[in-house]
Scaffold this motif. Structure first.
Motif, PDB file in Angstrom:
ATOM      1  N   ALA A 281      -1.381  22.933  59.709  1.00  0.00           N
ATOM      2  CA  ALA A 281      -0.700  23.100  60.917  1.00  0.00           C
ATOM      3  C   ALA A 281      -1.556  22.705  62.206  1.00  0.00           C
ATOM      4  O   ALA A 281      -1.592  24.018  63.126  1.00  0.00           O
ATOM      5  CB  ALA A 281       0.225  24.099  61.052  1.00  0.00           C
ATOM      6  N   GLY A 282      -2.254  21.898  62.312  1.00  0.00           N
ATOM      7  CA  GLY A 282      -3.342  21.907  63.797  1.00  0.00           C
ATOM      8  C   GLY A 282      -2.693  21.772  65.037  1.00  0.00           C
ATOM      9  O   GLY A 282      -1.611  21.167  64.990  1.00  0.00           O
ATOM     10  N   GLY A 283      -3.151  22.317  65.834  1.00  0.00           N
ATOM     11  CA  GLY A 283      -2.697  22.393  67.166  1.00  0.00           C
ATOM     12  C   GLY A 283      -3.542  21.517  68.139  1.00  0.00           C
ATOM     13  O   GLY A 283      -3.450  20.165  67.750  1.00  0.00           O
ATOM     14  N   LYS A 284      -4.067  21.837  69.237  1.00  0.00           N
ATOM     15  CA  LYS A 284      -4.808  21.023  70.151  1.00  0.00           C
ATOM     16  C   LYS A 284      -6.018  20.573  69.337  1.00  0.00           C
ATOM     17  O   LYS A 284      -6.777  21.565  68.629  1.00  0.00           O
ATOM     18  CB  LYS A 284      -5.092  21.831  71.337  1.00  0.00           C
ATOM     19  N   ALA A 285      -6.742  19.698  69.545  1.00  0.00           N
ATOM     20  CA  ALA A 285      -7.874  19.230  69.059  1.00  0.00           C
ATOM     21  C   ALA A 285      -8.957  18.539  70.255  1.00  0.00           C
ATOM     22  O   ALA A 285      -8.360  17.899  71.331  1.00  0.00           O
ATOM     23  CB  ALA A 285      -7.739  17.981  68.114  1.00  0.00           C
ATOM     24  N   MET A 286     -10.253  18.683  70.012  1.00  0.00           N
ATOM     25  CA  MET A 286     -11.200  18.111  71.044  1.00  0.00           C
ATOM     26  C   MET A 286     -12.265  17.552  70.257  1.00  0.00           C
ATOM     27  O   MET A 286     -12.674  18.248  69.180  1.00  0.00           O
ATOM     28  CB  MET A 286     -11.613  19.124  72.149  1.00  0.00           C
ATOM     29  N   PHE A 287     -13.059  16.465  70.953  1.00  0.00           N
ATOM     30  CA  PHE A 287     -14.248  16.125  70.074  1.00  0.00           C
ATOM     31  C   PHE A 287     -15.436  16.776  70.723  1.00  0.00           C
ATOM     32  O   PHE A 287     -15.521  16.987  72.145  1.00  0.00           O
ATOM     33  CB  PHE A 287     -14.310  14.439  70.407  1.00  0.00           C
ATOM     34  N   ASP A 288     -16.675  16.787  70.024  1.00  0.00           N
ATOM     35  CA  ASP A 288     -17.839  17.224  70.552  1.00  0.00           C
ATOM     36  C   ASP A 288     -18.438  16.079  71.006  1.00  0.00           C
ATOM     37  O   ASP A 288     -18.203  15.054  70.888  1.00  0.00           O
ATOM     38  CB  ASP A 288     -18.480  18.342  69.690  1.00  0.00           C
ATOM     39  N   SER A 289     -20.025  16.322  71.134  1.00  0.00           N
ATOM     40  CA  SER A 289     -20.778  15.261  71.810  1.00  0.00           C
ATOM     41  C   SER A 289     -21.149  14.478  70.622  1.00  0.00           C
ATOM     42  O   SER A 289     -21.675  13.242  71.062  1.00  0.00           O
ATOM     43  CB  SER A 289     -21.905  15.792  72.271  1.00  0.00           C
ATOM     44  N   GLN A 290     -20.796  14.686  69.435  1.00  0.00           N
ATOM     45  CA  GLN A 290     -21.414  13.650  68.203  1.00  0.00           C
ATOM     46  C   GLN A 290     -19.985  12.964  67.690  1.00  0.00           C
ATOM     47  O   GLN A 290     -20.112  12.418  66.745  1.00  0.00           O
ATOM     48  CB  GLN A 290     -22.061  14.740  67.048  1.00  0.00           C
ATOM     49  N   GLY A 291     -18.945  13.254  68.179  1.00  0.00           N
ATOM     50  CA  GLY A 291     -17.671  12.758  67.658  1.00  0.00           C
ATOM     51  C   GLY A 291     -17.139  13.526  66.551  1.00  0.00           C
ATOM     52  O   GLY A 291     -16.094  13.162  66.045  1.00  0.00           O
ATOM     53  N   ASN A 292     -17.510  14.785  66.309  1.00  0.00           N
ATOM     54  CA  ASN A 292     -16.647  15.913  65.585  1.00  0.00           C
ATOM     55  C   ASN A 292     -15.520  16.310  66.224  1.00  0.00           C
ATOM     56  O   ASN A 292     -15.526  16.553  67.470  1.00  0.00           O
ATOM     57  CB  ASN A 292     -17.640  16.932  64.932  1.00  0.00           C
ATOM     58  N   LEU A 293     -14.466  16.513  65.344  1.00  0.00           N
ATOM     59  CA  LEU A 293     -13.291  17.073  65.807  1.00  0.00           C
ATOM     60  C   LEU A 293     -13.203  18.439  65.728  1.00  0.00           C
ATOM     61  O   LEU A 293     -13.190  18.814  64.399  1.00  0.00           O
ATOM     62  CB  LEU A 293     -12.069  16.208  65.320  1.00  0.00           C
ATOM     63  N   TRP A 294     -12.802  19.225  66.697  1.00  0.00           N
ATOM     64  CA  TRP A 294     -12.368  20.540  66.327  1.00  0.00           C
ATOM     65  C   TRP A 294     -10.818  20.518  66.728  1.00  0.00           C
ATOM     66  O   TRP A 294     -10.354  20.048  67.552  1.00  0.00           O
ATOM     67  CB  TRP A 294     -13.121  21.526  67.565  1.00  0.00           C
ATOM     68  N   VAL A 295     -10.253  21.674  65.887  1.00  0.00           N
ATOM     69  CA  VAL A 295      -8.993  22.119  66.004  1.00  0.00           C
ATOM     70  C   VAL A 295      -8.516  23.277  65.658  1.00  0.00           C
ATOM     71  O   VAL A 295      -9.169  23.769  64.713  1.00  0.00           O
ATOM     72  CB  VAL A 295      -7.962  20.639  65.153  1.00  0.00           C
ATOM     73  N   GLY A 296      -7.643  23.992  66.380  1.00  0.00           N
ATOM     74  CA  GLY A 296      -7.262  25.274  66.129  1.00  0.00           C
ATOM     75  C   GLY A 296      -6.170  25.189  65.012  1.00  0.00           C
ATOM     76  O   GLY A 296      -5.051  24.492  65.332  1.00  0.00           O
ATOM     77  N   ASP A 297      -6.062  26.016  64.023  1.00  0.00           N
ATOM     78  CA  ASP A 297      -4.851  25.920  63.040  1.00  0.00           C
ATOM     79  C   ASP A 297      -3.802  27.018  62.932  1.00  0.00           C
ATOM     80  O   ASP A 297      -4.119  28.146  63.286  1.00  0.00           O
ATOM     81  CB  ASP A 297      -5.389  25.890  61.607  1.00  0.00           C
ATOM     82  N   ASN A 298      -2.373  26.654  63.408  1.00  0.00           N
ATOM     83  CA  ASN A 298      -1.496  27.761  63.383  1.00  0.00           C
ATOM     84  C   ASN A 298      -1.562  28.831  62.007  1.00  0.00           C
ATOM     85  O   ASN A 298      -1.388  29.753  62.288  1.00  0.00           O
ATOM     86  CB  ASN A 298      -0.176  26.964  63.138  1.00  0.00           C
ATOM     87  N   PHE A 299      -1.837  27.901  60.624  1.00  0.00           N
ATOM     88  CA  PHE A 299      -1.742  28.881  59.753  1.00  0.00           C
ATOM     89  C   PHE A 299      -2.979  28.716  58.714  1.00  0.00           C
ATOM     90  O   PHE A 299      -3.872  27.675  59.166  1.00  0.00           O
ATOM     91  CB  PHE A 299      -0.452  28.344  58.788  1.00  0.00           C
ATOM     92  N   PRO A 319     -16.895  12.497  62.174  1.00  0.00           N
ATOM     93  CA  PRO A 319     -16.137  11.364  62.637  1.00  0.00           C
ATOM     94  C   PRO A 319     -15.612  10.383  61.706  1.00  0.00           C
ATOM     95  O   PRO A 319     -14.802   9.442  61.974  1.00  0.00           O
ATOM     96  CB  PRO A 319     -17.311  10.732  63.218  1.00  0.00           C
ATOM     97  N   ASN A 320     -16.169  10.532  60.303  1.00  0.00           N
ATOM     98  CA  ASN A 320     -15.463   9.781  59.573  1.00  0.00           C
ATOM     99  C   ASN A 320     -14.212  10.537  58.667  1.00  0.00           C
ATOM    100  O   ASN A 320     -14.081  10.012  57.462  1.00  0.00           O
ATOM    101  CB  ASN A 320     -16.472   9.234  58.301  1.00  0.00           C
ATOM    102  N   GLY A 321     -13.979  11.583  59.259  1.00  0.00           N
ATOM    103  CA  GLY A 321     -12.534  12.200  58.508  1.00  0.00           C
ATOM    104  C   GLY A 321     -13.189  13.247  57.483  1.00  0.00           C
ATOM    105  O   GLY A 321     -12.292  14.171  57.025  1.00  0.00           O
ATOM    106  N   LYS A 322     -14.224  13.427  57.078  1.00  0.00           N
ATOM    107  CA  LYS A 322     -14.979  14.502  56.157  1.00  0.00           C
ATOM    108  C   LYS A 322     -14.857  15.699  56.782  1.00  0.00           C
ATOM    109  O   LYS A 322     -15.198  15.840  57.943  1.00  0.00           O
ATOM    110  CB  LYS A 322     -16.279  14.191  55.768  1.00  0.00           C
ATOM    111  N   PRO A 323     -14.286  16.937  56.118  1.00  0.00           N
ATOM    112  CA  PRO A 323     -13.991  17.994  56.561  1.00  0.00           C
ATOM    113  C   PRO A 323     -15.416  18.897  56.542  1.00  0.00           C
ATOM    114  O   PRO A 323     -16.380  18.664  55.691  1.00  0.00           O
ATOM    115  CB  PRO A 323     -13.263  18.939  55.721  1.00  0.00           C
ATOM    116  N   LEU A 324     -15.832  19.441  57.849  1.00  0.00           N
ATOM    117  CA  LEU A 324     -17.238  20.120  57.939  1.00  0.00           C
ATOM    118  C   LEU A 324     -17.001  21.699  57.848  1.00  0.00           C
ATOM    119  O   LEU A 324     -18.146  22.498  57.634  1.00  0.00           O
ATOM    120  CB  LEU A 324     -17.769  19.816  59.350  1.00  0.00           C
ATOM    121  N   SER A 325     -15.938  22.444  57.967  1.00  0.00           N
ATOM    122  CA  SER A 325     -15.678  23.608  57.944  1.00  0.00           C
ATOM    123  C   SER A 325     -15.252  23.971  56.543  1.00  0.00           C
ATOM    124  O   SER A 325     -14.792  23.251  55.419  1.00  0.00           O
ATOM    125  CB  SER A 325     -14.637  23.934  58.992  1.00  0.00           C
ATOM    126  N   PRO A 326     -15.230  25.431  56.095  1.00  0.00           N
ATOM    127  CA  PRO A 326     -14.933  25.734  54.696  1.00  0.00           C
ATOM    128  C   PRO A 326     -13.701  25.485  54.396  1.00  0.00           C
ATOM    129  O   PRO A 326     -12.692  25.587  55.099  1.00  0.00           O
ATOM    130  CB  PRO A 326     -15.198  27.444  54.923  1.00  0.00           C
TER     131      PRO A 326
END
Length: 681
Positions: A281-299, A319-326
């Motif tokens: 349940a991602g909310g707002k998302a933003m890219f960092d300087s390397q094109g990685n996407l950060w998003v806050g999750d509702n749940f 940037p290729n869609g692979k998750p970087l967080s746990p």
């Protein structure tokens, strides 16, 4: 029309000629295939893509089996390697075919062997759609890196077969993308293998774009389709019936690539879905300087999530869609509990996120380490439910509290100096807020605030927040973006008119009598049932002087429940929808109509009548454009019956949306992190 192959220098009949050898070069064995058959006598050239004109550095010619060898040097920083195979003759039928142009992009990697075929060509055309012109491939280093890094999601560079993501369990049989991809490969193969004497002419006619400039080789045809996926999609599908008769015994068409489409697509798009990293349940998302996407999750994963409590964490994707967080929890700590439509990345690549569950602001560094205390930034518990947050070009951070009509300010992003500017009716600009949702800063350093509780936006000076203007909008505002001309685009979730106002009033009653969770449930329930058009959502466009843009607000079949809006590098506009189980994304012609297809005016919908679909889209919140021109959509809810009331046990964890969906090469690239209005890299 010139083609990507114009600059190829044909190199005699030798099986190998190298122009860039040396100790660092690697000899690679390759083959050129068309319709799964060898292409003999094809001229193969190796090119370097960079921010300047592409350069040819080696060449070879295929033998009777379509094989060749070529020396590929190590890629220099900021460059990408690609190969073009042009001309030759198919082993299946026909003589020399000058219309053959096949491409593969290696990026900075050099596999021991490679294949150049229809699959590699389509993968290159879509991932690099924003970087290809008549000279070849060129672009800024980060954009080229992102584009090349996504090619393996579609195709195995060594075999020329399916890539991992497109045939994986999140995509594969779950979306039409494989069939879209294979069908275009079949159409392309019809020309490469000369299934009919006029096969290439038919392909080029089917690929002709809205500018009426017909392509002249196979790769140019696919590239034109990739750049104009909405334009007359039935033509390319019709080729399959023309090229490949049905076998009476199997009742299937004898195509080289499966699966092929049985029904006309609304557009030739190639979206892929990615999940993991604790995303739910991602909310707002933003890219960092390397094109990685950060998003806050509702749940969080496995949570029986509903509006009564958001307790999610933060997710990060490469940037290729692979998750970087746990994988299960995402990034935790620092007060992160229940991400919202508040996310920003500052000049140091720190991610700023707002929360509902903890009623706090959290900051993570680029590695996911929290920089805020365990309870987050709450100002002694004074914050209410939080929403939008932005970083300005001066490094200042501004955030909104939707529950208490709050404005929070961190000068130069200094956590220790943060303060609540105002709250409720204490002072301006908060006196002009009504459940503020999102915010954006324009070129005059004015901050625009969307209000979900009133049909207006609030505008105040960043230098003096007490200087306030209000401008009329549609009803129940959420997303907002500023284009390069200073125009403000605002999404109105309840649209305009009496019905929308009645919904807003009813939502206010739910809020007053039953609380935030009840009001939120009412909002999402109504939006999930809306249809595009007169009684759907709308988009307001306000000029810098506060006047309404002619023709606004804009309504269309693709705007049933518009939630977020972003502007791409060409000033065209992209909108997500929270409406129905498979909500679309929509592209509108922006204020610079010279960047729109011929005949389109500002506010016209470029995408198909009901928007772009597929890729596993669910009910969406945010939408974002990365430095390669890929459009990312955040799945927020997936099963509304699990989100409201007491759901059946078996569905009780299915409220939160699953995964992010990437539409490749669709938009003009945007520099990251985006601080202020969108700009090209």
């Amino acid at each position: 029309m010139n083609t990507i192959g114009k600059y190829i220098v044909l190199a005699g009949a030798a099986a190998l000629t190298c122009a860039a050898g040396g100790a660092s070069a690697r000899m690679v064995e390759g083959r050129v295939l068309g319709g799964n058959a060898p292409v003999a006598g094809a001229a193969v050239t190796l090119w370097v893509a960079s921010s300047t004109a592409p350069q040819e550095i080696a060449h070879a010619t295929t033998n009777a089996e379509g094989r060749f060898t070529i020396d590929i040097p190590a890629a220099a920083a900021g460059t990408s390697h690609y190969l073009i195979a042009k001309g030759g003759r198919s082993a299946l039928r026909g003589g020399e075919n000058p219309a053959i142009t096949l491409v593969t992009v290696l990026g900075s990697e050099t596999p021991p062997r490679l294949t150049i075929n229809e699959f590699t060509s389509i993968a290159a055309a879509y991932t690099h759609a924003q970087f290809i012109d008549n000279r070849g491939i060129s672009g800024q280093p980060l954009g080229l890196k992102i584009a090349a890094g996504n090619v393996p999601n579609f195709v195995d560079l060594e075999t020329g077969g399916w890539g991992e993501a497109i045939q994986g369990p999140l995509n594969g049989g779950q979306t039409p993308t494989m069939a879209n991809f294979a069908t275009l490969a079949d159409a392309m193969a019809g020309c490469v293998t000369s299934v009919r004497a006029n096969a290439c002419a038919l392909l080029f006619a089917a690929a002709q774009g809205p500018d009426q400039d017909a392509p002249r080789d196979t790769f140019a045809a696919i590239r034109t389709i990739a750049r104009n996926p909405w334009y007359k999609p039935a033509r390319a599908l019709a080729l399959i019936a023309d090229f490949y008769p049905t076998n009476p015994r199997t009742q299937m068409r004898e195509v080289p690539f499966m699966p092929y489409l049985l029904r006309e697509p609304s557009a030739w798009v190639m979206p892929l879905k990615f999940d993991g990293g604790g995303y739910r349940a991602g909310g707002k998302a933003m890219f960092d300087s390397q094109g990685n996407l950060w998003v806050g999750d509702n749940f969080t994963i496995g949570w029986q999530g509903q509006d009564s409590l958001w307790q999610g964490h933060a997710s990060k994707f490469a940037p290729n869609g692979k998750p970087l967080s746990p994988i299960t929890t995402g990034f935790t700590g620092g007060g992160m509990e229940g991400g919202t439509f508040g996310a920003a990345v500052d000049g140091n690549d720190n991610a700023w996120l707002t929360s509902y569950g903890s009623k706090a602001i959290t900051v993570f560094d680029k590695s996911g380490k929290p920089l805020t205390p365990p309870e987050g930034l709450t100002f002694g518990g004074r914050l209410g439910l939080m929403q939008g947050i932005i970083v300005t070009k001066t490094g200042d951070v501004w955030a909104l509290g939707i529950e208490k009509d709050q404005l929070v300010y961190f000068p130069k992003g200094d956590i220790a100096k943060g303060r609540i500017v105002c709250e409720g009716k204490s002072a301006e600009p908060c006196k002009s807020f009504a459940a503020p949702f999102h915010l954006a800063i324009d070129q005059q350093d004015r901050i625009w605030v969307s209000n979900s509780g009133a049909p207006h936006v609030t505008v105040f000076s960043a230098a003096d927040p007490t200087k306030v203007e209000k401008h009329a909008t549609g009803i129940n505002n959420s997303g907002m973006a500023i284009d390069s001309l200073g125009n403000a685009w605002i999404t109105n979730r309840f649209g305009t008119g009496a019905l929308g106002m009645a919904h807003l009033v009813d939502m206010g009653v739910h809020l007053k009598e039953r609380g935030v969770a009840s009001a939120s449930d009412y909002l999402t329930s109504i939006m999930s049932k809306q249809k595009g058009g007169e009684h759907g959502g709308s988009v307001t466009l306000i000029r810098p002087d506060g006047s309404s843009f002619p023709g606004a607000p804009f309504k269309s079949g693709g705007l049933p429940g518009p939630w977020a809006v972003v502007v791409d590098g060409n000033d065209n506009v992209w909108i997500s929808n929270f409406a129905g189980a498979s909500s679309p994304i929509v592209q509108l012609c922006g204020a610079r109509t010279e960047n729109c297809p011929p005949g389109f005016k500002t506010g016209d919908q470029i995408s198909p009548p009901e928007g772009y679909v597929g890729g596993g889209l669910q009910m969406l919140t945010d939408i974002a454009v990365d430095p390669a021109g890929n459009v990312w959509a955040m799945n927020n809810w997936q099963d509304i019956d699990a989100c409201i009331g007491v759901p059946p046990e078996a569905l009780s964890t299915r409220c939160g949306g699953q995964g992010v969906v990437i539409f490749y090469g669709m938009a003009a690239p945007v520099a990251a992190p985006q601080i202020g209005p969108a700009r090209r890299p």
